[in-house]
Scaffold this motif. Structure first.
Motif, PDB file in Angstrom:
ATOM      1  N   GLU A  95     -11.979 -11.694  -6.118  1.00  0.00           N
ATOM      2  CA  GLU A  95     -12.494 -11.043  -4.915  1.00  0.00           C
ATOM      3  C   GLU A  95     -11.379 -10.364  -4.131  1.00  0.00           C
ATOM      4  OE1 GLU A  95     -15.605 -10.619  -3.358  1.00  0.00           O
ATOM      5  OE2 GLU A  95     -16.269 -11.068  -5.384  1.00  0.00           O
ATOM      6  N   ILE A  96     -10.249 -11.044  -4.046  1.00  0.00           N
ATOM      7  CA  ILE A  96      -9.108 -10.473  -3.328  1.00  0.00           C
ATOM      8  C   ILE A  96      -8.597  -9.233  -4.054  1.00  0.00           C
ATOM      9  CG2 ILE A  96      -6.726 -10.905  -2.603  1.00  0.00           C
ATOM     10  CD1 ILE A  96      -7.499 -13.874  -2.305  1.00  0.00           C
ATOM     11  N   LEU A  97      -8.450  -9.333  -5.360  1.00  0.00           N
ATOM     12  CA  LEU A  97      -7.928  -8.211  -6.130  1.00  0.00           C
ATOM     13  C   LEU A  97      -8.891  -7.032  -6.126  1.00  0.00           C
ATOM     14  CD1 LEU A  97      -6.346 -10.142  -9.138  1.00  0.00           C
ATOM     15  CD2 LEU A  97      -5.197  -9.186  -7.128  1.00  0.00           C
ATOM     16  N   TRP A  98     -10.176  -7.315  -6.110  1.00  0.00           N
ATOM     17  CA  TRP A  98     -11.155  -6.228  -6.023  1.00  0.00           C
ATOM     18  C   TRP A  98     -11.015  -5.489  -4.694  1.00  0.00           C
ATOM     19  CZ3 TRP A  98     -14.056  -3.088  -8.624  1.00  0.00           C
ATOM     20  CH2 TRP A  98     -15.083  -2.384  -7.988  1.00  0.00           C
ATOM     21  N   ALA A 133      -3.759  -0.984  -3.261  1.00  0.00           N
ATOM     22  CA  ALA A 133      -2.460  -1.546  -3.668  1.00  0.00           C
ATOM     23  C   ALA A 133      -1.807  -0.648  -4.717  1.00  0.00           C
ATOM     24  CB  ALA A 133      -2.638  -2.956  -4.227  1.00  0.00           C
ATOM     25  N   LYS A 134      -0.489  -0.515  -4.637  1.00  0.00           N
ATOM     26  CA  LYS A 134       0.252   0.338  -5.540  1.00  0.00           C
ATOM     27  C   LYS A 134       1.186  -0.501  -6.404  1.00  0.00           C
ATOM     28  CE  LYS A 134      -1.621   3.767  -3.354  1.00  0.00           C
ATOM     29  NZ  LYS A 134      -2.724   4.543  -3.961  1.00  0.00           N
ATOM     30  N   TYR A 192       0.537  -7.278  -8.381  1.00  0.00           N
ATOM     31  CA  TYR A 192       1.162  -5.959  -8.267  1.00  0.00           C
ATOM     32  C   TYR A 192       2.691  -5.973  -8.223  1.00  0.00           C
ATOM     33  CZ  TYR A 192      -3.469  -4.014  -7.584  1.00  0.00           C
ATOM     34  OH  TYR A 192      -4.776  -3.624  -7.771  1.00  0.00           O
ATOM     35  N   ARG A 193       3.289  -7.161  -8.015  1.00  0.00           N
ATOM     36  CA  ARG A 193       4.745  -7.225  -7.992  1.00  0.00           C
ATOM     37  C   ARG A 193       5.314  -8.261  -8.954  1.00  0.00           C
ATOM     38  NH1 ARG A 193       3.714  -3.202  -5.968  1.00  0.00           N
ATOM     39  NH2 ARG A 193       4.435  -2.293  -4.012  1.00  0.00           N
ATOM     40  N   LYS A 203       0.812  -1.221   0.000  1.00  0.00           N
ATOM     41  CA  LYS A 203       0.000   0.000   0.000  1.00  0.00           C
ATOM     42  C   LYS A 203       0.848   1.275   0.000  1.00  0.00           C
ATOM     43  CE  LYS A 203      -3.763  -2.278   2.524  1.00  0.00           C
ATOM     44  NZ  LYS A 203      -4.595  -2.261   3.766  1.00  0.00           N
ATOM     45  N   ASN A 204       2.148   1.116   0.018  1.00  0.00           N
ATOM     46  CA  ASN A 204       3.034   2.278   0.103  1.00  0.00           C
ATOM     47  C   ASN A 204       2.979   3.134  -1.174  1.00  0.00           C
ATOM     48  OD1 ASN A 204       5.299   4.015   0.713  1.00  0.00           O
ATOM     49  ND2 ASN A 204       6.531   2.669  -0.602  1.00  0.00           N
ATOM     50  N   PRO A 205       2.659   4.434  -1.058  1.00  0.00           N
ATOM     51  CA  PRO A 205       2.597   5.307  -2.222  1.00  0.00           C
ATOM     52  C   PRO A 205       3.908   6.037  -2.509  1.00  0.00           C
ATOM     53  CG  PRO A 205       1.682   6.452  -0.351  1.00  0.00           C
ATOM     54  CD  PRO A 205       2.115   5.093   0.150  1.00  0.00           C
TER      55      PRO A 205
END
Length: 265
Positions: A251-254, A260-261, A215-216, A142-144
């Motif tokens: 569901e998790i990704l939603w 998430a960044k 995301y990674r 979650k780090n921006p």
């Protein structure tokens, strides 16, 4: 697991882990209903590691129960059951329980041997193994601020390595059998059977795995530097009590799509 008739008005499915018609030998089997978060389309289970934790416990216990998915867009439908409460909550012989940790403690006592298996860990260390992973993951994903990414990534990977080391370290009963043994050969946190500790950790690891792939571009279940963790997840996903209680990846990704960044290099 056997799924019986479904009550569509309450989004309830009747669950019999031991097979339809196979009853425990007891005078009055408990009347159990578990309420968990519904998926966004209300067709299945939603993203809630606490709900999955209790779902897994009941399945591992071999108890027959009713599973009701709660539409979080209209939770007032169940206001008469547990007003103001968030899933998961449990109704056991008419008594409502709403705290996840207390539900776990209660089920371990109420569904006990010889009729039901004991799920508590033999080793207290198993209960806390990996307990910092989800916190480190959340801070990392979650780090921006790109300037903090390397530091947060290092802390996250360190938490995974710590769990990996625990899984590879022989437990006392293993050393008693083989004092000169090297790495542990056990399947799960506390031995070769799933326990309460696994019910707590595995749903969170499934979220971590799913989000990190998106995301990674990294799958924590396939990391060669963490053989203990990869073996643990591989064996866990082969167990119905875990894999069949996981929410869909969508569901998790939603749930994470607004927080998430993506990693910017």
């Amino acid at each position: 697991m056997s799924l019986g008739q479904r009550d569509t008005q309450r989004n309830t499915t009747f669950v019999s882990p031991n097979g339809e018609g196979e009853e425990r030998e007891m005078a009055e089997p408990p009347n159990i209903e578990l309420f968990i978060k519904a998926s966004d389309d209300c067709a299945g289970v939603g993203n809630c590691p606490f709900s999955q934790r209790i779902f897994m416990i009941l399945w591992l216990k071999g108890a027959t129960f009713r599973l009701t998915t709660v539409d979080m867009k209209a939770p007032e439908v169940l206001k008469d059951v547990a007003p103001g409460s968030q899933p998961p909550f449990l109704v056991f012989n008419g008594e409502v329980r709403t705290d996840t940790n207390k539900i776990e403690e209660f089920l371990e006592q109420a569904l006990s041997p010889p009729l039901y298996p004991k799920l508590a860990c033999r080793y207290k260390e198993s209960n806390t193994a990996g307990d910092d992973i989800f916190l480190k993951f959340s801070a990392y994903i979650k780090n921006p601020n790109p300037g903090l990414n390397d530091l947060l990534e290092k802390k996250f990977l360190k938490s995974l390595a710590k769990l990996n080391d625990y899984l590879l370290t022989p437990l006392t009963h293993e050393l008693e059998k083989n004092p000169n043994g090297g790495e542990s050969s056990r399947a799960y946190l506390d031995g070769d059977a799933l326990t309460l500790a696994d019910c707590n950790l595995l749903p969170k690891l499934n979220i971590v795995k799913t989000v990190c792939i998106k995301y990674r571009g990294v799958d924590i279940s396939q990391m060669s530097l963490l053989p203990g963790l990869t073996q643990y997840l591989d064996k866990a996903y082969k167990q119905d009590q875990f894999s069949h209680t996981c929410p869909p990846a969508s569901e998790i990704l939603w749930a994470y799509h607004t927080v998430a960044k993506y990693l910017k290099k």
